[in-house]
Write a protein that holds these residues in place. Structure first.
Motif, PDB file in Angstrom:
ATOM      1  N   SER A 215      72.384  28.321  55.054  1.00 34.77           N
ATOM      2  CA  SER A 215      73.606  29.084  55.306  1.00 34.77           C
ATOM      3  C   SER A 215      74.313  29.419  53.997  1.00 34.77           C
ATOM      4  N   ARG A 216      74.309  28.483  53.052  1.00 39.93           N
ATOM      5  CA  ARG A 216      74.907  28.759  51.747  1.00 39.93           C
ATOM      6  C   ARG A 216      74.126  29.848  51.018  1.00 39.93           C
ATOM      7  N   PHE A 217      72.791  29.778  51.121  1.00 40.86           N
ATOM      8  CA  PHE A 217      71.975  30.812  50.489  1.00 40.86           C
ATOM      9  C   PHE A 217      72.256  32.174  51.113  1.00 40.86           C
ATOM     10  N   ALA A 218      72.395  32.217  52.445  1.00 42.58           N
ATOM     11  CA  ALA A 218      72.666  33.488  53.122  1.00 42.58           C
ATOM     12  C   ALA A 218      74.012  34.054  52.692  1.00 42.58           C
ATOM     13  N   LEU A 219      75.021  33.188  52.547  1.00 41.96           N
ATOM     14  CA  LEU A 219      76.334  33.660  52.100  1.00 41.96           C
ATOM     15  C   LEU A 219      76.260  34.196  50.677  1.00 41.96           C
ATOM     16  N   MET A 220      75.554  33.492  49.807  1.00 41.41           N
ATOM     17  CA  MET A 220      75.425  33.961  48.429  1.00 41.41           C
ATOM     18  C   MET A 220      74.639  35.257  48.351  1.00 41.41           C
ATOM     19  N   LEU A 221      73.576  35.349  49.156  1.00 39.63           N
ATOM     20  CA  LEU A 221      72.789  36.580  49.162  1.00 39.63           C
ATOM     21  C   LEU A 221      73.619  37.745  49.668  1.00 39.63           C
ATOM     22  N   HIS A 222      74.423  37.511  50.696  1.00 37.88           N
ATOM     23  CA  HIS A 222      75.307  38.575  51.215  1.00 37.88           C
ATOM     24  C   HIS A 222      76.293  39.020  50.143  1.00 37.88           C
TER      25      HIS A 222
END
Length: 221
Positions: free
Chosen positions: A2-9
């Motif tokens: 989820s942290r990776f998805a937020l950073m990627l977004h």
């Protein structure tokens, strides 16, 4: 994740807000390949013979155009220090940066390559291997470029220094990427070249993430 998805977004939003970088990469790739027949002549046999090398060299150079700005914006506005001090692993930030760079530069090159291969009179039998080689090779280019971009943060004329640092490391990817296409065009199996490209990608993944993170920590000290 989820942290990776937020950073990627976050990274994709920032990259798309500066859409000129992606357009510049694709425009350079297209123009460089389009101009090549004017230099060597329009003979189909000549263009077909050099198509694999021309496409791969120009894709490699195009992917480098936006590397010097990969971390520069965060470094200049101070947000990089906050991201380094954040509880989330810094490797997640690097992975998100690299993924966003590939999605906004490598993926458009992947989509444009077949059209330019037609312009270069490449045999359609090489199209699939062309796409597979770029699919395996361009993420490795982004990972290696990330290390160089992190190392030159704060340096004068960082773009020139970045090119000198990473171009020698790009050579194996170029050799096996173009070699896979040539093998397919001459009726030989390209599996060995593609396997080596996959191995280079798997090796560049952990090394690129950890080396970039170490360089970013050093840059913020």
């Amino acid at each position: 994740m989820s942290r990776f998805a937020l950073m990627l977004h976050r990274e994709l939003r920032l990259a798309l807000r500066q859409g000129s970088d992606s357009l510049m990469v694709v425009a350079f790739f297209v123009l460089a390949v389009v101009l090549f027949p004017f230099g060597v002549g329009p003979e189909p046999n000549v263009l077909e013979r050099v198509a694999a090398g021309v496409l791969w060299v120009n894709a490699l150079l195009a992917s480098m155009l936006s590397l010097d700005r990969l971390y520069q914006g965060d470094y200049e506005d101070g947000s990089l220090e906050l991201l380094v001090l954040a509880p989330a692993p810094l490797e997640l930030l690097v992975a998100a940066k690299v993924a966003a760079h590939w999605l906004t530069t490598g993926l458009p090159l992947l989509l444009a390559a077949p059209l330019l291969a037609i312009l270069m009179h490449m045999n359609p039998e090489g199209f699939l291997v062309l796409e597979l080689s770029l699919l395996l090779g361009t993420p490795a280019l982004s990972l290696i470029g990330s290390v160089g971009a992190a190392l030159v943060l704060g340096a004068r004329r960082g773009g020139v220094l970045l090119s000198l640092l990473i171009l020698p490391l790009y050579v194996p990817i170029l050799i096996f990427g173009a070699g896979a296409i040539d093998a397919a065009l001459h009726g030989f199996p390209a599996n060995s070249h593609l396997v080596i490209l996959a191995a280079l990608l798997l090796g560049a993944l952990p090394l690129g993430l950890f080396a970039s993170s170490a360089a970013l920590r050093q840059a913020t000290e």
